[in-house]
Design a protein around this motif. Structure first.
Motif, short mmCIF file in Angstrom:
data_model
loop_
_atom_site.label_atom_id
_atom_site.label_comp_id
_atom_site.label_asym_id
_atom_site.label_seq_id
_atom_site.Cartn_x
_atom_site.Cartn_y
_atom_site.Cartn_z
N THR A 220 -12.07 9.90 -8.44
CA THR A 220 -12.57 10.52 -7.21
C THR A 220 -12.56 9.52 -6.07
N GLY A 221 -11.95 9.93 -4.98
CA GLY A 221 -11.93 9.11 -3.77
C GLY A 221 -12.47 9.92 -2.61
N GLU A 222 -11.73 9.93 -1.51
CA GLU A 222 -12.15 10.71 -0.35
C GLU A 222 -10.97 11.48 0.21
N ALA A 223 -11.18 12.78 0.39
CA ALA A 223 -10.17 13.57 1.08
C ALA A 223 -10.06 13.05 2.51
N ALA A 224 -8.85 12.96 3.01
CA ALA A 224 -8.67 12.45 4.38
C ALA A 224 -7.35 12.98 4.92
N HIS A 225 -7.27 12.97 6.24
CA HIS A 225 -6.04 13.35 6.95
C HIS A 225 -4.94 12.38 6.52
N GLN A 232 -4.00 1.32 3.83
CA GLN A 232 -4.97 0.43 3.19
C GLN A 232 -6.38 1.03 3.17
N GLY A 233 -6.66 1.93 4.12
CA GLY A 233 -8.00 2.48 4.23
C GLY A 233 -8.24 3.70 3.35
N ARG A 234 -7.21 4.16 2.65
CA ARG A 234 -7.35 5.38 1.87
C ARG A 234 -8.08 5.16 0.56
N LYS A 235 -8.80 6.18 0.15
CA LYS A 235 -9.33 6.24 -1.21
C LYS A 235 -8.62 7.40 -1.88
N ASP A 236 -7.40 7.11 -2.31
CA ASP A 236 -6.44 8.13 -2.75
C ASP A 236 -6.57 8.30 -4.27
N ALA A 237 -7.16 9.41 -4.67
CA ALA A 237 -7.44 9.63 -6.09
C ALA A 237 -6.17 9.60 -6.93
N THR A 279 -9.73 14.21 -5.51
CA THR A 279 -9.87 14.06 -6.95
C THR A 279 -8.54 14.28 -7.64
N ALA A 280 -8.33 13.49 -8.69
CA ALA A 280 -7.19 13.68 -9.59
C ALA A 280 -7.79 13.68 -10.99
N ARG A 281 -7.66 14.82 -11.68
CA ARG A 281 -8.25 15.00 -13.01
C ARG A 281 -7.09 15.06 -13.99
N ILE A 282 -7.08 14.14 -14.94
CA ILE A 282 -5.93 14.07 -15.83
C ILE A 282 -6.36 14.26 -17.29
N ALA A 283 -5.50 14.98 -18.01
CA ALA A 283 -5.73 15.27 -19.43
C ALA A 283 -5.06 14.16 -20.24
#
Lengths: 408, 408
Positions: A220-225, A232-237, A279-283
Motif C-alpha cells: 500500500t502506497g498513495e494514489a496520486a496523479h 522519486q516522490g511516488r509511493k507506487d504500490a 494498492t497492489a495485492r498479489i497472490a
C-alpha cells in the motif's frame, strides 16, 4: 526376470482412454461424472475378469484384492485414480491404476505368494472437481464432515455425484481404514514436469510431496496523479509488488531450489492509466518438500516482501490463505522402488513431487512412496499430455518389482 | 509599484469556495452541475458589478471584457476554470479565474490603457467530467462533433449539462474564435506537485505542458502448474511485467527526467495462486514536455519492454491507446511572466506542467503561457488541496504585471 505383460497393459491403457475420450486425444472424465462411472464399470469388469475380489468403499474408491495366505497380514495398497480434470490427458492417474493392476495380475498369474494382502485401488476424485483427494483422504480418515458441506467444487456438484454412485456423506466418512491394518501405499504417476525427460532418466523416486503455502500480500502506497508527482516522490504500490516478484524468484532459485514460488494474480487499485497505484495485492504461492526448510523459505519470502515495501516507501500486509504440510515419503519404501529400478536396470533419480497426489493422503497414516515416469515436454492437465509406451511399461515393471521387494 | 487588492481578492476566493463547498473544506462543482451554474451566476454578477462587458460563448465559457481604445487590437485572454472534479479542492481553477479577474479590475480601476483587448475567461469543463478542456478546445476550434457524441463522461451527462445551460452541440462548435484575433493566453494555476514547495520557490513558469502517451503492453508466456514446472523452465508473464516496471522507472529517472512513467493497472490470466501466469497486460502511461525527447522516451520504453519479454522468454504485444502531443509555451510569454516575477521580486523557476490545462488547448492556436504557485504537499483533486494566501496573492500580482509586460 519377471516382467509384466506389455501388450495387455498397453491395450488396457488404450481401452480406458476411450471412456470419456475427447476429439483432441485427451480425456474428459471428472470424478463421478457419467464418463467416470463408465470407467469404473469397465475397471470393475476387468477386476472380475481376472479373478480378484472386488469391493467399493463408502467413498466410492474401488479395490481389487489379492489376499495373502496369512489372514492376519497387513495390506499393501497400490494404485492411483481414474478420474481426470475437465479436458485433461489420458495418462494422469489412469497409468497408476492400470500399472498397479497389471503388476497384480502378473503376480497372480505367476502364483507368487505374498506375505501381505495386495489391493489395487482406484481412488475417487483425486483431481478435485468435487473435493480433491476425496477417496484417499476418506481412507486415511483425514476428511471432515465440514469440508464435505463446502467442497471446492461446490456442494451441489458433490451431491449430484454421490447420488449417481449411491454414496453419501456418512458412507464417505465411514470409508476410513485402520492404519494398523495397512502396510503402506505405492503409486506410479506421470511426472507432469520435465526433469526426467531433460536428464534422460527413466524413473523419478519421490522423497517428499511438497507442502503448499499461499498468501495475499498487499503493498500500500498513495494514489496520486501520474503526471504531477515526481518519480522519486511516488509511493507506487506496484513497484513494491514488482520488486518482490523479481527478488523472490531469484532468491528461491539461489537458496531454496528445488522449491518454487509463484505470483499468480495481481489486483491493483484504483487501477487507471493516469493514477499512481495505491494498492497492489498479489497472490503468492510457494512449495517445498522439507518442513524445516519450508519455514525458512516462508520467513525469507516475507522478509523480501517487507524489504520491497520499505524500498518503495510502502506498507505491507500479509493474509495467509492455505498451508498444506510437506508429505515426506517413507525411506524404506523409497529404497524398495530404487532397488526395483536397479533390478530392471532402469536409471533413476530422487526428486520432489510438486503436485498433490493420493500418496500425500496415505503418507499421513502409513508408509508411502510414489515414483514418476517421464512426461513429454512436461505437458499436464492437457489433451496433449503424453508418456511413451516404454515409459508406461517401465512404470508397471517397477511396480511389479517394488511389490516383490516389499515381499522380501 | 502596482499591486492587486489583496483583501478583495481573498474575499472572492472565500466566496467562490462556498458554492458547491463540502463539509471537508473542498468543492464539489462538476462542470454544468447545479453548483457550477451557481458559481457561473456569481461570477457573472461580479463581472457586471465591476463594469466589464460580459458575454458567454456557445460552449458556455464566460468572458469579462476590458476593451482597448484601438478597436482593431487583438485580444489577450487570461483566466482558467471554475469547475472542479467531484469532491475536489477550492484552488484548482478558481484561483486562475479570480487572480485574472482581480488583475483586470486593478488595471481597470487604475485606468491603464492597454494596446489589446483584455478578456478574463472562465472556461467550461476543464476537468473533464463532461468532455475535458471543453470550453478551451471549443474556442481553439480543436473539438470535434464526433467527440461530442462520445465524450469521456458519457453523452447523457453532457446532454443534461448542455440543457441546463441552454447550449448544444452546434453552439459549442460555433464557439471557435479566429486565432488571428487573439494575442495569446496567460493562466495561473496551483502546481499540484511539490517542486515549488520543496525548493521554496514562489513562481513556477511552465515551458511546456507535457504530452501524454499511453499503451497496453501484453507479456505472454505459458500457463503452467505452479508446482511441477521448475523455476528456470517457466515462461512467467508476470516476471516480464515486473521487470519492465522496475527498469522503466529507473531508466526514466536516469535518462528522461523530469519525464514520468506509470504502470497503473495490471490484468493477469488465468489468474490463480497455483497457475504460472500466461499473460500479464499492463496499462502504461508516460509524459514528457519535449516532442523530440518524447519520441526517444517512447522508443526506450518499448525497447525495455521487449528486452524484459526476451529476458523472461515471453512475447510482447503493444496496443497504443492515447497520444496527446506536448504543448510548448511561447518563449516571449514565458519571458514576460519571468519579468513580472522579477518586478515583484518573487523567486521563480522554469518547469513542465505534468497535468493538462486549458493553456494546452490555446497553445495549439495562439501564444500561450501558464505559471504555477505552490500546492501544500502537492495535494490535488482532494478536499485538502491548499495554497497559502500569500501564494494566491503572488499569483494574482504576477498576472497583473504579466499583462503589463505584454502591454510594453
Amino acid at each position: 526376470m519377471q516382467t509384466i505383460n506389455q501388450k495387455r497393459f498397453l491395450h488396457w491403457m488404450d481401452e480406458q482412454a476411450k471412456i470419456g475420450g475427447t476429439d483432441a486425444g485427451g480425456l474428459n472424465r471428472p470424478a463421478l461424472s457419467e464418463a467416470d462411472l463408465a470407467a469404473r464399470d469397465w475397471f470393475h469388469h476387468l477386476i472380475d475378469e481376472h479373478g480378484f475380489a472386488y469391493h467399493m468403499d463408502g467413498a466410492g474408491s474401488q479395490f481389487a484384492r489379492l489376499p495373502s495366505q496369512n489372514p492376519d497380514a497387513k495390506t499393501l495398497l497400490i494404485g492411483s485414480h481414474l478420474d481426470s480434470v475437465p479436458d485433461g490427458g489420458r495418462f494422469d492417474g489412469a497409468l497408476g491404476v492400470l500399472a498397479a493392476f497389471e503388476a497384480a495380475v502378473t503376480l497372480k498369474e505367476a502364483g507368487v505368494q505374498l506375505p501381505f494382502h495386495l489391493e489395487v485401488v482406484n481412488f475417487t476424485d483425486e483431481e478435485g472437481t468435487l473435493a480433491g483427494l476425496l477417496g484417499s483422504r476418506a481412507l486415511a480418515g483425514t476428511l471432515s464432515r465440514e469440508e464435505l458441506q463446502h467442497p471446492r467444487g461446490g456442494r451441489a456438484r458433490l451431491e449430484a455425484g454421490m447420488a449417481r454412485l449411491g454414496i453419501d456423506d456418512n458412507s464417505i466418512l465411514d470409508a476410513r481404514r485402520n492404519p494398523d491394518d495397512l502396510l503402506g501405499y505405492i503409486e506410479v504417476h506421470i511426472e507432469q514436469g520435465t526433469r526426467l525427460e531433460s536428464s534422460k532418466t527413466a524413473i523419478g523416486v519421490v522423497t517428499s510431496i511438497v507442502g503448499i503455502r499461499s498468501c495475499w500480500l498487499t503493498f500500500t502506497g498513495e494514489a496520486a496523479h501520474a503526471g504531477t508527482i515526481s518519480m522519486q516522490g511516488r509511493k507506487d504500490a506496484f513497484q513494491g509488488a514488482a520488486l518482490f516478484a523479481r527478488q523472490a524468484r531469484q532468491h528461491v532459485i539461489d537458496n531454496f531450489s528445488p522449491g518454487v514460488v509463484n505470483v499468480g494474480q495481481v489486483e491493483m487499485a484504483p487501477g487507471a492509466f493516469n493514477i499512481v497505484p495505491q494498492t497492489a495485492r498479489i497472490a503468492v504461492e510457494f512449495r517445498h518438500g522439507d518442513a524445516d526448510i519450508f519455514d525458512d523459505m516462508e520467513a525469507a519470502l516475507l522478509e523480501i516482501a517487507q524489504e520491497s515495501a520499505d524500498a518503495c516507501n510502502l506498507t505491507l500486509t500479509i493474509k495467509k490463505v492455505d498451508a498444506i504440510p510437506p508429505a515426506p515419503m517413507t525411506p524404506a519404501f523409497v529404497q524398495a522402488v530404487e532397488d526395483a529400478a536397479d533390478t530392471l536396470d532402469l536409471s533413476h533419480t530422487r526428486l520432489l513431487s510438486f503436485a498433490g497426489h493420493d500418496a500425500q493422503s496415505l503418507a499421513a497414516v502409513t508408509n508411502s512412496v510414489m515414483y514418476f515416469v517421464p512426461s513429454q515436454d512436461g505437458i499436464s492437465h492437457n489433451p496433449h499430455e503424453y508418456t511413451a509406451p516404454q515409459d508406461c511399461i517401465n512404470g508397471a515393471n517397477v511396480m511389479l518389482h517394488s511389490v516383490r521387494q516389499m515381499a522380501e
